[in-house]
Design an enzyme around this catalytic site. Structure first.
Site, short mmCIF file in Angstrom:
data_model
loop_
_atom_site.label_atom_id
_atom_site.label_comp_id
_atom_site.label_asym_id
_atom_site.label_seq_id
_atom_site.Cartn_x
_atom_site.Cartn_y
_atom_site.Cartn_z
N ASN A 88 36.68 36.38 26.85
CA ASN A 88 36.43 37.66 27.51
C ASN A 88 34.98 37.87 27.94
O ASN A 88 34.72 38.47 28.98
CB ASN A 88 36.84 38.79 26.55
CG ASN A 88 36.29 40.14 26.99
OD1 ASN A 88 36.81 40.78 27.89
ND2 ASN A 88 35.20 40.57 26.34
N SER A 140 39.15 37.85 37.35
CA SER A 140 38.87 39.11 38.05
C SER A 140 39.56 39.07 39.40
O SER A 140 39.78 37.97 39.95
CB SER A 140 37.36 39.27 38.25
OG SER A 140 37.08 40.23 39.24
N TYR A 153 29.70 35.35 40.73
CA TYR A 153 30.78 35.91 39.92
C TYR A 153 32.15 35.52 40.48
O TYR A 153 33.04 35.09 39.74
CB TYR A 153 30.61 37.43 39.89
CG TYR A 153 31.54 38.17 38.96
CD1 TYR A 153 31.31 38.18 37.58
CD2 TYR A 153 32.64 38.87 39.46
CE1 TYR A 153 32.16 38.89 36.74
CE2 TYR A 153 33.48 39.57 38.62
CZ TYR A 153 33.25 39.58 37.26
OH TYR A 153 34.09 40.27 36.42
N LYS A 157 34.90 33.30 38.64
CA LYS A 157 36.21 33.88 38.30
C LYS A 157 37.36 33.14 38.99
O LYS A 157 38.50 33.19 38.52
CB LYS A 157 36.22 35.38 38.63
CG LYS A 157 35.32 36.22 37.71
CD LYS A 157 35.67 36.03 36.23
CE LYS A 157 35.12 37.14 35.35
NZ LYS A 157 35.41 36.93 33.92
N ILE A 186 37.68 48.55 36.00
CA ILE A 186 37.97 49.05 34.65
C ILE A 186 36.77 49.84 34.14
O ILE A 186 35.62 49.38 34.26
CB ILE A 186 38.26 47.88 33.67
CG1 ILE A 186 39.20 46.82 34.30
CG2 ILE A 186 38.83 48.41 32.36
CD1 ILE A 186 40.56 47.29 34.72
N1 LIG Z 1 35.09 46.01 33.83
C1 LIG Z 1 35.66 45.55 34.94
O1 LIG Z 1 35.89 46.31 35.90
C2 LIG Z 1 36.07 44.11 35.04
C3 LIG Z 1 36.80 43.71 36.16
C4 LIG Z 1 37.20 42.38 36.27
C5 LIG Z 1 36.90 41.47 35.28
N2 LIG Z 1 36.18 41.89 34.20
C6 LIG Z 1 35.88 40.86 33.19
O2 LIG Z 1 36.35 41.27 31.92
C7 LIG Z 1 35.46 40.81 30.91
C8 LIG Z 1 34.93 41.98 30.10
O3 LIG Z 1 34.33 42.90 31.00
P1 LIG Z 1 33.67 44.26 30.48
O4 LIG Z 1 33.51 45.12 31.69
O5 LIG Z 1 34.40 44.75 29.30
O6 LIG Z 1 32.22 43.72 30.08
P2 LIG Z 1 31.06 44.47 29.26
O7 LIG Z 1 29.78 44.08 29.93
O8 LIG Z 1 31.36 45.92 29.10
O9 LIG Z 1 31.14 43.76 27.84
C9 LIG Z 1 30.92 42.38 27.74
C10 LIG Z 1 30.61 42.04 26.31
O10 LIG Z 1 30.32 40.63 26.27
C11 LIG Z 1 29.10 40.44 25.57
N3 LIG Z 1 28.41 39.27 26.09
C12 LIG Z 1 27.92 39.10 27.34
N4 LIG Z 1 27.28 37.95 27.45
C13 LIG Z 1 27.35 37.34 26.23
C14 LIG Z 1 26.85 36.13 25.70
N5 LIG Z 1 26.11 35.29 26.44
N6 LIG Z 1 27.11 35.83 24.42
C15 LIG Z 1 27.83 36.67 23.65
N7 LIG Z 1 28.31 37.85 24.08
C16 LIG Z 1 28.07 38.19 25.36
C17 LIG Z 1 28.29 41.71 25.82
O11 LIG Z 1 27.26 41.89 24.86
C18 LIG Z 1 29.37 42.78 25.78
O12 LIG Z 1 29.63 43.23 24.48
C19 LIG Z 1 34.36 40.03 31.62
O13 LIG Z 1 34.69 38.66 31.65
C20 LIG Z 1 34.39 40.62 33.01
O14 LIG Z 1 33.86 39.74 33.97
C21 LIG Z 1 35.76 43.17 34.04
#
Ligand SMILES: NC(=O)c1ccc[n+]([C@@H]2O[C@H](COP(=O)([O-])OP(=O)(O)OC[C@H]3O[C@@H](n4cnc5c(N)ncnc54)[C@H](O)[C@@H]3O)[C@@H](O)[C@H]2O)c1
Length: 246
Positions: A88, A140, A153, A157, A186
């Site tokens: 994730n 994504s 990105y 993805k 999200i």
């Molecule tokens: N939020 C969205 O709209 C969305 C949309 C499509 C895909 N995604 C994908 O879903 C996943 C989660 O997204 P989110 O919005 O919850 O992200 P977020 O940024 O809210 O949380 C990501 C978490 O990952 C941790 N993290 C990041 N880099 C790290 C590293 N190098 N080592 C350890 N931990 C690390 C961060 O500290 C954080 O707790 C991601 O892969 C993101 O690309 C999110």
């Protein structure tokens, strides 16, 4: 409960979708191992999970440090058999193809493709040996349709979708399923803090369900893919996007 006796490793569960996933998977009975770089967020989420009665162990690690990642996971594997993996953790480095910095590009590929590959390489042999495993990778909608100003990105993805489908082909006969989830927009702390309202409005206008989703709406799908209810689904690239990108 249907994940009783299973152990799930979730990356980046300090907040957002990963945190919601931790609760969704733990509520089905699995114990959790959480890898997260933000020590404060990790402390908070493990406290909340334990207060809810769930089994969880947290490790502070920057996943992009592949050697350290291997050491930590190798040590965990000596004592625990992980059979659910949720890749994730992620971050974004915006930029168009003409301007993106190579270091930024490489970092995004590392977190979204190399880290998942490393964890798959480490955990898959145990899953194959026991004849049951679940791997769920966060892609994504950008991985399917591309994103303006999001070349790193979107490339990463799309890469994780290729990884998902290839590994699904490799290990299906061993009882291991491998799927990707493609979230739309999200409401996570990062999106709330860093995405301009203008872009959110544009995406929502292009989303048939006409809204953002909550992290739990993605987490429920991931928990489903981790369960035996999803026993005949592998190699899927499943949008959880309210129809954005169809
Ligand atoms: N939020 C969205 O709209 C969305 C949309 C499509 C895909 N995604 C994908 O879903 C996943 C989660 O997204 P989110 O919005 O919850 O992200 P977020 O940024 O809210 O949380 C990501 C978490 O990952 C941790 N993290 C990041 N880099 C790290 C590293 N190098 N080592 C350890 N931990 C690390 C961060 O500290 C954080 O707790 C991601 O892969 C993101 O690309 C999110």
């Amino acid at each position: 409960m249907f994940l009783d006796g299973h152990i799930a490793l979730i990356t980046g569960a300090g907040q957002g979708i990963g945190k919601a996933c931790a609760f969704a998977i733990a509520s089905k009975g699995a114990d959790l191992i959480v890898l997260e770089k933000n020590a404060e967020a990790l402390g908070e989420v493990t406290r909340e999970l334990k207060q809810s009665g769930y089994g969880v162990t947290g490790h502070v690690v920057d996943l992009t440090n592949i050697e350290e990642l291997r050491e930590i996971v190798g040590a965990i594997q000596k004592v625990r058999m992980i059979d659910i993996l949720v890749n994730n953790a992620g971050f974004d480095r915006p930029g168009t193809s003409d301007k993106i910095d190579k270091k930024d590009f490489d970092e995004v590929i590392t977190i979204h493709v190399t880290v998942p590959l490393t964890l798959i390489q480490m955990l898959l042999p145990d899953m194959r040996r026991t004849g049951w495993g679940r791997i769920i990778n966060l892609s994504s909608v950008y991985g399917a349709i591309g994103g303006k100003g999001e070349v790193a990105y979107s490339t990463a993805k799309a890469g994780i979708i290729g990884l998902t489908k290839s590994v699904a082909r490799e290990c299906g006969k061993d009882g291991v399923t491998v799927n990707a989830v493609l979230p739309g927009l999200i409401r996570t702390p990062t999106i709330e803090a860093f995405m301009a309202e203008k872009y959110k409005r544009e995406i929502i206008a292009d989303t048939p369900l006409g809204r953002m989703a909550e992290p739990e709406e993605v987490a429920r799908v991931i928990a489903f893919l981790a369960s035996d209810d999803a026993s005949f689904i592998t190699g899927a690239a499943l949008p959880v996007s309210g129809g954005w990108g169809i």
